[in-house]
Enzyme design. Structure first.
Site, PDB file in Angstrom:
ATOM      1  N   CYS A 201       4.890  41.238 -43.392  1.00 34.06           N
ATOM      2  CA  CYS A 201       4.483  40.428 -42.250  1.00 34.06           C
ATOM      3  C   CYS A 201       5.110  39.060 -42.361  1.00 34.06           C
ATOM      4  CB  CYS A 201       2.953  40.293 -42.188  1.00 34.06           C
ATOM      5  SG  CYS A 201       2.233  39.449 -43.616  1.00 34.06           S
TER       6      CYS A 201
ATOM      7  N   HIS B  90      -1.044  41.154 -52.717  1.00 37.04           N
ATOM      8  CA  HIS B  90      -1.138  39.915 -51.961  1.00 37.04           C
ATOM      9  C   HIS B  90       0.085  39.026 -52.203  1.00 37.04           C
ATOM     10  CE1 HIS B  90      -5.095  40.343 -50.257  1.00 37.04           C
ATOM     11  NE2 HIS B  90      -5.672  40.531 -51.438  1.00 37.04           N
TER      12      HIS B  90
END
Length: 226
Positions: free
Chosen positions: A144, A91
């Site tokens: 991303c 993450h």
């Protein structure tokens, strides 16, 4: 094979098992990258440090402290002509910057398994002591954009194993292109693969224009021979 100059790597994979933030492909990501570094880019396996939170693993846990220690150790070992590589799958987040002069008013951060964040400013301090002449370019390949979420790759589409969608796309790019690729080319080709798979995320490359056009994981000494 690795010559006189060393190629050093720290690979970090966080799946956050048994938490509400659990992922499934990040450890497979770094295991695949370790194989790529050895087989394609000539890294000595003994110069690759692996940190994962896989239960029962013999590798060090990817806590904030352990990741910083591994990076500091890699930088400390570096000599002129060496190549240093850091790979993180897990993450990421952004937090308000504590430094008023920060140009974007926030800091990008990775999320170690103990959630002890490591920010972009932390990374800058960690790599600052690197020996002049060692190759550790300021390059970030992000899966991303800041307002998107990186996807796990469906195991049915990835040979029965879960991978991060972007990491899997990078591996496909490297497999399909045996020649040299610039960092920009890797990201753009990975974008095309994700689009063809119907995955809505847009990988980004954060670096200077000069580094964007540099070959992925090629030392300056090798470039002079090409």
């Amino acid at each position: 094979m690795e010559g006189h100059n060393k190629r050093l790597a720290v690979l970090v994979g966080c799946n956050y098992p048994n938490t509400s933030h659990e992922l499934h492909g990040c450890i497979n990501d770094v295991l695949a990258m370790r194989d790529t570094l050895v087989k394609r880019f000539g890294f000595n396996p003994t110069n690759i440090q692996l940190l994962t939170d896989e239960p029962g693993s013999s590798s060090a846990m990817p806590t904030g402290v352990n990741i910083k220690k591994a990076l500091a150790s890699m930088v400390e070992q570096a000599e002129a002509g060496d190549v240093l590589y850091f790979h993180y799958s897990g993450h990421g987040t952004r937090i308000p910057s504590k430094k008023p002069a920060h140009p974007f008013r926030h800091e990008e951060a990775i999320v170690p398994c103990d959630f002890n964040l490591i920010t972009d400013l932390d990374f800058r301090q960690l790599v600052k002591p690197a020996t002049k002449g060692s190759l550790m370019r300021g390059i970030l390949l992000s899966g991303c954009q800041a307002d998107e979420t990186s996807a796990d790759m469906n195991p049915n589409m990835a040979g029965g194993k879960a991978y991060g969608a972007f990491s899997n796309a990078v591996q496909m790019v490297l497999k399909d292109n045996p020649g040299q690729l610039s960092n920009r080319e890797v990201v753009m080709k990975a974008r095309n693969i994700l689009q063809a798979q119907g995955i809505v995320q847009h990988p980004c490359l954060y670096c200077s224009d000069e580094n964007a056009n540099c070959y992925l994981l090629v030392a300056m000494s090798e470039l002079r021979l090409m």
